[in-house]
Design an enzyme around this catalytic site. Structure first.
Site, PDB file in Angstrom:
ATOM      1  N   ASN A   1      -4.573  79.347  27.081  1.00  0.00           N
ATOM      2  CA  ASN A   1      -3.633  80.362  26.584  1.00  0.00           C
ATOM      3  C   ASN A   1      -3.344  80.085  25.107  1.00  0.00           C
ATOM      4  OD1 ASN A   1      -1.107  81.551  25.831  1.00  0.00           O
ATOM      5  ND2 ASN A   1      -0.718  81.984  27.978  1.00  0.00           N
TER       6      ASN A   1
ATOM      7  N   HIS B   1       0.591  80.525  21.585  1.00  0.00           N
ATOM      8  CA  HIS B   1       1.464  79.802  20.661  1.00  0.00           C
ATOM      9  C   HIS B   1       0.825  79.516  19.308  1.00  0.00           C
ATOM     10  CE1 HIS B   1       4.622  80.066  23.418  1.00  0.00           C
ATOM     11  NE2 HIS B   1       3.918  79.489  24.377  1.00  0.00           N
TER      12      HIS B   1
ATOM     13  N   HIS C   1      -0.912  86.780  26.180  1.00  0.00           N
ATOM     14  CA  HIS C   1       0.155  87.628  26.728  1.00  0.00           C
ATOM     15  C   HIS C   1       0.713  88.513  25.612  1.00  0.00           C
ATOM     16  CE1 HIS C   1       4.333  87.566  28.983  1.00  0.00           C
ATOM     17  NE2 HIS C   1       3.878  88.788  28.775  1.00  0.00           N
TER      18      HIS C   1
ATOM     19  N   ARG D   1       3.439  90.542  24.716  1.00  0.00           N
ATOM     20  CA  ARG D   1       4.797  90.830  25.187  1.00  0.00           C
ATOM     21  C   ARG D   1       5.324  92.118  24.579  1.00  0.00           C
ATOM     22  NH1 ARG D   1       8.625  87.428  27.509  1.00  0.00           N
ATOM     23  NH2 ARG D   1       7.698  85.517  28.291  1.00  0.00           N
TER      24      ARG D   1
ATOM     25  N   ARG E   1       6.174  88.855  20.408  1.00  0.00           N
ATOM     26  CA  ARG E   1       6.598  87.598  19.776  1.00  0.00           C
ATOM     27  C   ARG E   1       5.437  86.631  19.552  1.00  0.00           C
ATOM     28  NH1 ARG E   1      10.027  84.855  24.649  1.00  0.00           N
ATOM     29  NH2 ARG E   1      10.947  86.925  24.706  1.00  0.00           N
TER      30      ARG E   1
ATOM     31  N   GLU F   1      -2.495  88.938  29.872  1.00  0.00           N
ATOM     32  CA  GLU F   1      -1.217  88.894  30.590  1.00  0.00           C
ATOM     33  C   GLU F   1      -0.342  90.042  30.116  1.00  0.00           C
ATOM     34  OE1 GLU F   1       0.990  85.316  30.446  1.00  0.00           O
ATOM     35  OE2 GLU F   1      -0.731  84.095  30.980  1.00  0.00           O
TER      36      GLU F   1
ATOM     37  N   THR G   1       7.908  82.800  30.461  1.00  0.00           N
ATOM     38  CA  THR G   1       7.926  83.532  31.731  1.00  0.00           C
ATOM     39  C   THR G   1       8.558  82.630  32.785  1.00  0.00           C
ATOM     40  OG1 THR G   1       5.886  84.559  30.985  1.00  0.00           O
ATOM     41  CG2 THR G   1       6.517  84.928  33.270  1.00  0.00           C
TER      42      THR G   1
ATOM     43  N   GLU H   1      -1.719  84.154  40.826  1.00  0.00           N
ATOM     44  CA  GLU H   1      -1.517  82.932  40.045  1.00  0.00           C
ATOM     45  C   GLU H   1      -0.160  82.387  40.449  1.00  0.00           C
ATOM     46  OE1 GLU H   1      -2.648  82.845  35.929  1.00  0.00           O
ATOM     47  OE2 GLU H   1      -1.141  81.313  35.461  1.00  0.00           O
TER      48      GLU H   1
ATOM     49  N   HIS I   1       1.435  77.238  34.239  1.00  0.00           N
ATOM     50  CA  HIS I   1       2.724  77.184  33.565  1.00  0.00           C
ATOM     51  C   HIS I   1       3.233  75.757  33.485  1.00  0.00           C
ATOM     52  CE1 HIS I   1       6.487  78.411  31.764  1.00  0.00           C
ATOM     53  NE2 HIS I   1       5.939  79.594  31.602  1.00  0.00           N
TER      54      HIS I   1
HETATM   55  N1  PXP Z   1       0.018  81.511  33.313  1.00  0.00           N
HETATM   56  C1  PXP Z   1       0.879  82.508  33.070  1.00  0.00           C
HETATM   57  C2  PXP Z   1       0.828  83.704  33.957  1.00  0.00           C
HETATM   58  C3  PXP Z   1       1.784  82.448  31.995  1.00  0.00           C
HETATM   59  O1  PXP Z   1       2.637  83.453  31.770  1.00  0.00           O
HETATM   60  C4  PXP Z   1       1.747  81.329  31.141  1.00  0.00           C
HETATM   61  C5  PXP Z   1       2.668  81.233  29.972  1.00  0.00           C
HETATM   62  O2  PXP Z   1       2.685  82.352  29.229  1.00  0.00           O
HETATM   63  C6  PXP Z   1       0.817  80.323  31.414  1.00  0.00           C
HETATM   64  C7  PXP Z   1      -0.022  80.425  32.517  1.00  0.00           C
HETATM   65  C8  PXP Z   1       0.689  79.118  30.538  1.00  0.00           C
HETATM   66  O3  PXP Z   1       1.860  78.358  30.542  1.00  0.00           O
HETATM   67  P1  PXP Z   1       2.012  77.205  29.485  1.00  0.00           P
HETATM   68  O4  PXP Z   1       1.950  77.823  28.135  1.00  0.00           O
HETATM   69  O5  PXP Z   1       3.337  76.615  29.823  1.00  0.00           O
HETATM   70  O6  PXP Z   1       0.874  76.234  29.728  1.00  0.00           O
END
Ligand code: PXP
Length: 247
Positions: free
Chosen positions: A10, A13, A46, A48, A52, A73, A104, A154, A197
């Protein structure tokens, strides 16, 4: 045991950091390319409602830059459905979204919103997107996901990871037990199981070891670790930890 456990990286960030200054750097598209070269099996991003992290223009740019699948996402809104259909990513992961949350925080309420969600995911599936629902490892939510015809769930590992980080082993083990049970239930219902997550090198092993799990999606920790060892190094180390747990 499913085949090789996939790692979805992901990159949100990288975009968060870019947006902090309002310019173009660091470039999330470059991060997607580096992640692919480092062995990521997919890229997750994602979009949003408040933009952001990644923005609309990032989606096409990321898809053009990579040959691995994009897991898009999105909240279950008409706006996001239109964007997903316009771009046609490999997968659409439906997540709950509250503007005031930092991340999330919980799973999607599927059981209480079945009819709307069934109607919502229909056009995405019809267009060939692989739909997943980001839910808590709750039997009612898992059963509802299967009922409305989502091929993938998920399961949210956030609470497990929080307890792990706090050193609360009792609460951590209780959450892990819920995830183990959830993975089995989902697989028994014919669902493909993903998890994600909050996962880190330290917390990933018991999750990666679950035979039903086909994919992990990991972002925040990898991007933080990348500050110290580089993104490719962080991904390689996560891959190693996942493979060690699986083996
Ligand atoms: N899976 C989903 C569906 C998420 O929304 C997120 C965070 O946006 C992640 C995985 C990844 O989480 P993290 O950034 O905490 O590793």
């Amino acid at each position: 045991m499913t085949e090789r456990l996939r790692l979805g990286v992901n990159i949100d960030h990288v975009a968060t950091l870019r947006n902090a200054r309002g310019g173009a750097l660091p470039d999330p598209v470059r991060a997607a390319r580096v992640a692919q070269a480092a062995g990521a099996d997919g890229i997750t991003a994602h979009l949003r409602e408040d933009r952001r992290h990644i923005r609309d223009a990032d989606i096409a740019a990321i898809m053009e830059a990579i040959t691995i699948p994009l897991n898009f996402e999105m909240a279950a809104t008409d706006e996001m459905q239109g964007i997903a259909l316009a771009h046609g990513p490999h997968a659409a992961c439906i997540v709950p979204e509250r503007r005031e949350e930092r991340t999330t925080e919980g799973g999607l309420e599927v059981a209480g919103d079945q009819d709307r969600l069934a109607r919502f995911i229909g056009p995405l599936s019809d267009a060939g997107l692989r739909v997943s629902l980001f839910i808590a490892a709750d039997p009612a939510q898992i059963a509802a996901a299967a009922r409305i015809g989502a091929p993938v769930v998920e399961l949210h590992t956030g609470a497990y990871c929080d307890h792990h980080a706090e050193g609360d082993t009792q609460a951590r083990d209780a959450e892990l037990a819920r995830l183990i049970d959830g993975a089995k239930r989902a697989a028994d219902l014919g669902l493909e199981v993903h998890m994600g997550h909050g996962l880190t090198y330290d917390s990933v092993a018991p999750i990666a070891a679950l035979p039903e799990v086909a994919e992990l999606n990991i972002g925040h920790f990898l991007m933080g670790e990348a500050l110290f060892v580089g993104l490719a190094g962080a991904i390689a180390e996560m891959r190693r930890a996942m493979d060690a747990a699986r083996g």
